[in-house]
Design an enzyme around this catalytic site. Sequence first.
Site, PDB file in Angstrom:
ATOM      1  N   ARG A  53       1.097  -1.194  -0.024  1.00  0.00           N
ATOM      2  CA  ARG A  53       0.188   0.021   0.213  1.00  0.00           C
ATOM      3  C   ARG A  53       0.778   1.041  -0.200  1.00  0.00           C
ATOM      4  O   ARG A  53       1.794   1.589   1.012  1.00  0.00           O
ATOM      5  CB  ARG A  53      -1.116   0.008   1.301  1.00  0.00           C
ATOM      6  CG  ARG A  53      -1.600   1.091   1.332  1.00  0.00           C
ATOM      7  CD  ARG A  53      -2.606   1.367   2.573  1.00  0.00           C
ATOM      8  NE  ARG A  53      -3.575   0.368   2.452  1.00  0.00           N
ATOM      9  CZ  ARG A  53      -4.302  -0.109   3.814  1.00  0.00           C
ATOM     10  NH1 ARG A  53      -4.252   0.423   4.694  1.00  0.00           N
ATOM     11  NH2 ARG A  53      -5.178  -0.831   3.463  1.00  0.00           N
ATOM     12  N   ARG A  82      -4.515   3.440  17.367  1.00  0.00           N
ATOM     13  CA  ARG A  82      -5.166   2.773  16.182  1.00  0.00           C
ATOM     14  C   ARG A  82      -4.884   3.491  14.970  1.00  0.00           C
ATOM     15  O   ARG A  82      -4.348   4.441  15.150  1.00  0.00           O
ATOM     16  CB  ARG A  82      -6.803   2.995  16.573  1.00  0.00           C
ATOM     17  CG  ARG A  82      -7.710   1.612  16.131  1.00  0.00           C
ATOM     18  CD  ARG A  82      -7.320   0.282  16.316  1.00  0.00           C
ATOM     19  NE  ARG A  82      -8.293  -0.497  16.154  1.00  0.00           N
ATOM     20  CZ  ARG A  82      -8.418  -1.140  15.048  1.00  0.00           C
ATOM     21  NH1 ARG A  82      -7.715  -1.305  13.996  1.00  0.00           N
ATOM     22  NH2 ARG A  82      -9.295  -2.199  14.776  1.00  0.00           N
ATOM     23  N   LYS A  83      -5.608   3.006  13.819  1.00  0.00           N
ATOM     24  CA  LYS A  83      -5.396   3.845  12.445  1.00  0.00           C
ATOM     25  C   LYS A  83      -6.119   5.128  12.881  1.00  0.00           C
ATOM     26  O   LYS A  83      -6.687   5.350  13.590  1.00  0.00           O
ATOM     27  CB  LYS A  83      -6.061   3.142  11.574  1.00  0.00           C
ATOM     28  CG  LYS A  83      -7.588   3.216  11.568  1.00  0.00           C
ATOM     29  CD  LYS A  83      -7.968   2.225  10.319  1.00  0.00           C
ATOM     30  CE  LYS A  83      -7.996   2.668   9.155  1.00  0.00           C
ATOM     31  NZ  LYS A  83      -9.300   2.351   8.090  1.00  0.00           N
ATOM     32  N   GLY A 127     -16.882  -6.114   1.731  1.00  0.00           N
ATOM     33  CA  GLY A 127     -16.711  -7.577   2.086  1.00  0.00           C
ATOM     34  C   GLY A 127     -17.182  -8.055   3.562  1.00  0.00           C
ATOM     35  O   GLY A 127     -17.243  -9.165   3.698  1.00  0.00           O
ATOM     36  N   CYS A 181     -14.482  -0.968   4.598  1.00  0.00           N
ATOM     37  CA  CYS A 181     -13.487  -0.388   3.607  1.00  0.00           C
ATOM     38  C   CYS A 181     -14.118   0.224   2.524  1.00  0.00           C
ATOM     39  O   CYS A 181     -13.782   1.270   1.889  1.00  0.00           O
ATOM     40  CB  CYS A 181     -12.238  -1.042   3.386  1.00  0.00           C
ATOM     41  SG  CYS A 181     -11.542  -2.047   4.621  1.00  0.00           S
ATOM     42  N   GLY A 182     -15.350  -0.256   1.834  1.00  0.00           N
ATOM     43  CA  GLY A 182     -15.798   0.217   0.697  1.00  0.00           C
ATOM     44  C   GLY A 182     -16.921   1.044   1.012  1.00  0.00           C
ATOM     45  O   GLY A 182     -17.740   1.526   0.135  1.00  0.00           O
TER      46      GLY A 182
HETATM   47 FE1  SRM Z   1      -9.776  -0.818   5.228  1.00  0.00          FE
HETATM   48  C1  SRM Z   1      -8.689  -3.154   7.399  1.00  0.00           C
HETATM   49  C2  SRM Z   1      -8.491  -2.454   2.679  1.00  0.00           C
HETATM   50  C3  SRM Z   1     -10.341   1.852   3.390  1.00  0.00           C
HETATM   51  C4  SRM Z   1     -11.672   0.463   7.592  1.00  0.00           C
HETATM   52  N1  SRM Z   1      -8.880  -2.393   5.193  1.00  0.00           N
HETATM   53  C5  SRM Z   1      -8.110  -3.413   6.043  1.00  0.00           C
HETATM   54  C6  SRM Z   1      -7.164  -4.572   5.608  1.00  0.00           C
HETATM   55  C7  SRM Z   1      -5.561  -3.923   5.680  1.00  0.00           C
HETATM   56  C8  SRM Z   1      -7.389  -5.744   6.311  1.00  0.00           C
HETATM   57  C9  SRM Z   1      -6.301  -6.619   5.964  1.00  0.00           C
HETATM   58  O1  SRM Z   1      -5.212  -6.811   6.286  1.00  0.00           O
HETATM   59  O2  SRM Z   1      -6.729  -7.549   5.043  1.00  0.00           O
HETATM   60  C10 SRM Z   1      -7.551  -4.615   4.151  1.00  0.00           C
HETATM   61  C11 SRM Z   1      -6.557  -4.896   2.984  1.00  0.00           C
HETATM   62  C12 SRM Z   1      -7.278  -5.647   2.075  1.00  0.00           C
HETATM   63  C13 SRM Z   1      -6.443  -6.034   0.860  1.00  0.00           C
HETATM   64  O3  SRM Z   1      -5.764  -6.926   0.544  1.00  0.00           O
HETATM   65  O4  SRM Z   1      -6.623  -4.828   0.012  1.00  0.00           O
HETATM   66  C14 SRM Z   1      -8.327  -3.197   3.997  1.00  0.00           C
HETATM   67  N2  SRM Z   1      -9.259  -0.201   3.298  1.00  0.00           N
HETATM   68  C15 SRM Z   1      -8.809  -1.128   2.444  1.00  0.00           C
HETATM   69  C16 SRM Z   1      -8.968  -0.689   1.207  1.00  0.00           C
HETATM   70  C17 SRM Z   1      -7.868  -1.300   0.113  1.00  0.00           C
HETATM   71  C18 SRM Z   1     -10.352  -0.976   0.305  1.00  0.00           C
HETATM   72  C19 SRM Z   1     -10.484  -0.572  -0.900  1.00  0.00           C
HETATM   73  O5  SRM Z   1     -10.598  -1.805  -1.606  1.00  0.00           O
HETATM   74  O6  SRM Z   1     -10.417   0.637  -1.523  1.00  0.00           O
HETATM   75  C20 SRM Z   1      -8.998   0.678   1.248  1.00  0.00           C
HETATM   76  C21 SRM Z   1      -7.347   1.210   1.549  1.00  0.00           C
HETATM   77  C22 SRM Z   1      -7.373   2.942   1.784  1.00  0.00           C
HETATM   78  C23 SRM Z   1      -5.971   3.374   1.797  1.00  0.00           C
HETATM   79  O7  SRM Z   1      -5.593   3.576   0.799  1.00  0.00           O
HETATM   80  O8  SRM Z   1      -5.401   3.513   2.930  1.00  0.00           O
HETATM   81  C24 SRM Z   1      -9.417   0.787   2.877  1.00  0.00           C
HETATM   82  N3  SRM Z   1     -10.889   0.777   5.582  1.00  0.00           N
HETATM   83  C25 SRM Z   1     -10.954   1.827   4.494  1.00  0.00           C
HETATM   84  C26 SRM Z   1     -12.056   2.858   5.014  1.00  0.00           C
HETATM   85  C27 SRM Z   1     -12.504   3.912   4.053  1.00  0.00           C
HETATM   86  C28 SRM Z   1     -11.664   5.366   4.380  1.00  0.00           C
HETATM   87  O9  SRM Z   1     -10.631   5.212   4.855  1.00  0.00           O
HETATM   88  O10 SRM Z   1     -12.465   6.107   3.871  1.00  0.00           O
HETATM   89  C29 SRM Z   1     -12.294   2.235   6.326  1.00  0.00           C
HETATM   90  C30 SRM Z   1     -13.615   2.712   6.890  1.00  0.00           C
HETATM   91  C31 SRM Z   1     -13.171   4.164   7.677  1.00  0.00           C
HETATM   92  C32 SRM Z   1     -12.375   4.154   8.927  1.00  0.00           C
HETATM   93  O11 SRM Z   1     -11.412   3.548   8.898  1.00  0.00           O
HETATM   94  O12 SRM Z   1     -12.836   4.798   9.675  1.00  0.00           O
HETATM   95  C33 SRM Z   1     -11.552   1.070   6.543  1.00  0.00           C
HETATM   96  N4  SRM Z   1      -9.894  -1.318   7.263  1.00  0.00           N
HETATM   97  C34 SRM Z   1     -10.972  -0.630   8.106  1.00  0.00           C
HETATM   98  C35 SRM Z   1     -11.034  -1.273   9.518  1.00  0.00           C
HETATM   99  C36 SRM Z   1     -11.764  -0.980  10.708  1.00  0.00           C
HETATM  100  C37 SRM Z   1     -11.278   0.152  11.425  1.00  0.00           C
HETATM  101  C38 SRM Z   1     -11.581   0.006  12.683  1.00  0.00           C
HETATM  102  O13 SRM Z   1     -11.561   1.029  13.502  1.00  0.00           O
HETATM  103  O14 SRM Z   1     -11.972  -1.069  13.197  1.00  0.00           O
HETATM  104  C39 SRM Z   1     -10.082  -2.592   8.934  1.00  0.00           C
HETATM  105  C40 SRM Z   1      -9.707  -3.272  10.322  1.00  0.00           C
HETATM  106  C41 SRM Z   1      -8.728  -2.880  11.345  1.00  0.00           C
HETATM  107  O15 SRM Z   1      -8.066  -1.880  11.138  1.00  0.00           O
HETATM  108  O16 SRM Z   1      -8.723  -3.548  12.241  1.00  0.00           O
HETATM  109  C42 SRM Z   1      -9.494  -2.402   7.938  1.00  0.00           C
HETATM  110 FE1  SF4 Z   2     -13.666  -6.203   5.115  1.00  0.00          FE
HETATM  111 FE2  SF4 Z   2     -11.956  -4.139   4.295  1.00  0.00          FE
HETATM  112 FE3  SF4 Z   2     -11.408  -6.608   3.759  1.00  0.00          FE
HETATM  113 FE4  SF4 Z   2     -13.294  -5.365   2.497  1.00  0.00          FE
HETATM  114  S1  SF4 Z   2     -11.160  -4.980   2.359  1.00  0.00           S
HETATM  115  S2  SF4 Z   2     -13.332  -7.327   3.240  1.00  0.00           S
HETATM  116  S3  SF4 Z   2     -14.327  -4.439   4.156  1.00  0.00           S
HETATM  117  S4  SF4 Z   2     -11.377  -5.679   5.772  1.00  0.00           S
END
Ligand code: SRM
Ligand code: SF4
Length: 522
Positions: free
Chosen positions: A68, A182-183, A442, A447-448
């Site tokens: 990333r 946290r993030k 998913g 994240c979506g």
């Molecule tokens: Fe996300 C965790 C993908 C935007 C909330 N997110 C993850 C992980 C890293 C989990 C993992 O290790 O597998 C996913 C990686 C999957 C992969 O292989 O791609 C992942 N998040 C994504 C992306 C790629 C979705 C996408 O297809 O666009 C986005 C990457 C953004 C970036 O460039 O940094 C992405 N994630 C978001 C958003 C949307 C936003 O930021 O506007 C959210 C909700 C907003 C927020 O964070 O408040 C989001 N992601 C999460 C969470 C829940 C956070 C929490 O506080 O519980 C997780 C799980 C965690 O952090 O424990 C997570």
């Molecule tokens: Fe769940 Fe984020 Fe993975 Fe999508 S990319 S399946 S919302 S953790």
Amino acid sequence: MTDTATTTPSLNKFEKFKAEKDGLAIKAEIEKFASLGWEAMDETDRDHRLKWVGVFFRPVTPGKFMMRLRMPNGILTSHQMRVLAEVVQRYGEDGYADITTRQNIQLRGIRIEDLPDIFNKFEAVGLTSVQSGMDNVRNITGDPVAGLDADELFDTRELVQQIQDMITNNGAGNSEFTNLPRKFNIAITAGRDNSVHAEINDLAFVPAFKEGQGESERQFGFNILVGGFFSAKRCDAAIPLNAWVPPEDVVAVCRAILEVFRDRGLRANRQKSRLMWLIDEWGLDKFRLEVENRLGKSLISAAAKDEIDWEKRDHIGVYKQKQPGLNYVGLNVPVGRLFADDMFEIARLAEVYGSSEIRLTVEQNVIIPNIADTRLATFLTESLLERFKIEPNTLTRSLVSCTGAQFCNFALIETKNRALAMIKELESELTFTLPVRIHWTGCPNSCGQPQVADIGLMGTKVRKNGKTLEGVDIYMGGKVGKEAHLGTCVTKGIPCEDLQPVLRQLLIENFGARAKEAVISY
Ligand code: SRM
Ligand code: SF4
């Protein structure tokens, strides 16, 4: 049990491993990991600490990592895009890239032995992936047409870059901010349409004028919102901090808020560690006061109103820039997926027709700016625009999807490919007069961003005829742009195999879609 164990609150697993070794420390060990290979690596380094340099172990595809990047304001050069393309090209069918919902790029198929070479390549073109995962500040989003849009109130590009430079020490890594509870998400916009979804960020700056004594003393700055976030357990829109800052104070305010979060944020329970939980515990007044203490001065109270007064634009299509004779063109990249050839082609188009600049949007699309009027017609005949259209069909145009089960081990369902297939079917059956924004995610991590969509689909597991199947919960009512607010869950547990007719009905009843006339052939 020892005395210490009874008196010291036990740290959760994440806090423990962060205390043992800072994530950023692994930056010095990349060569070692590359020669060891992923199977021989320490598991905590491999599964967690590598995320501090933007490298994600994928249990779904062991040995093929995700990287990333950081793309401040979603801006990159053609040269950088080409380097990213070269990296994924090496992995053949395993290698491609996804544009993310934070205006960013993730690469797929990465092998650990290639990391030293990849990091060298990144450094040579000014790319960084540092601090892009785990308990760090995510990519900082900004208006995708900053500096191009005649109606913007301020060009935020430089500010976004300055915030990133402060947090990451100019991309080299900054241990001051590598152990947050946290993030943390930051967005800054001075456009009028809230193109960054300010309301879903832990910290957001939105344009606002502060009135002075006389008419002429209207000063531009930003109202501050705090605490917006999505998580599996709780989703909240950001709330006003009752503070206004001039542009020159934005970086310092970011620093102050991050320091408060780092030093006082809640760490015991990772489900309750995002900034909003601290604000809940303290109350907004105490939080504001602590920020002022860090800042070393009082915050000015918020401007009476902000300047977000437009509906949100999607930037797909051809638009005039504020620079006479220049245009930006937004290309629809279905669910954000790019193959190496696409990336080379985007880089070429940006060079031949534009200024070598490429921009990304939170809708997972691409913008090529600075195309002269005289070159526009030829640009529009380029074959890439047959795939990445400037006038896509209604549902395809606004479709957003997270990664889903193909690569993400949190996923409860497959998303991207399913989303594309279903939208294609619906478009073949229905005609539309209104735009409809459909977001797939998913799992409940969101994240979506299903809560910002007209129709949000969140993966879940459902039982049908004694079997466990992939399904979705349906969200509706997300409003973006001015007066943004979050959508809520309206229906739970629809099996994906039964979803298409349900969506069809929703589109007809709520969004004015109409069934296409059946074609009668004689
Ligand atoms: Fe996300 C965790 C993908 C935007 C909330 N997110 C993850 C992980 C890293 C989990 C993992 O290790 O597998 C996913 C990686 C999957 C992969 O292989 O791609 C992942 N998040 C994504 C992306 C790629 C979705 C996408 O297809 O666009 C986005 C990457 C953004 C970036 O460039 O940094 C992405 N994630 C978001 C958003 C949307 C936003 O930021 O506007 C959210 C909700 C907003 C927020 O964070 O408040 C989001 N992601 C999460 C969470 C829940 C956070 C929490 O506080 O519980 C997780 C799980 C965690 O952090 O424990 C997570
Ligand atoms: Fe769940 Fe984020 Fe993975 Fe999508 S990319 S399946 S919302 S953790």
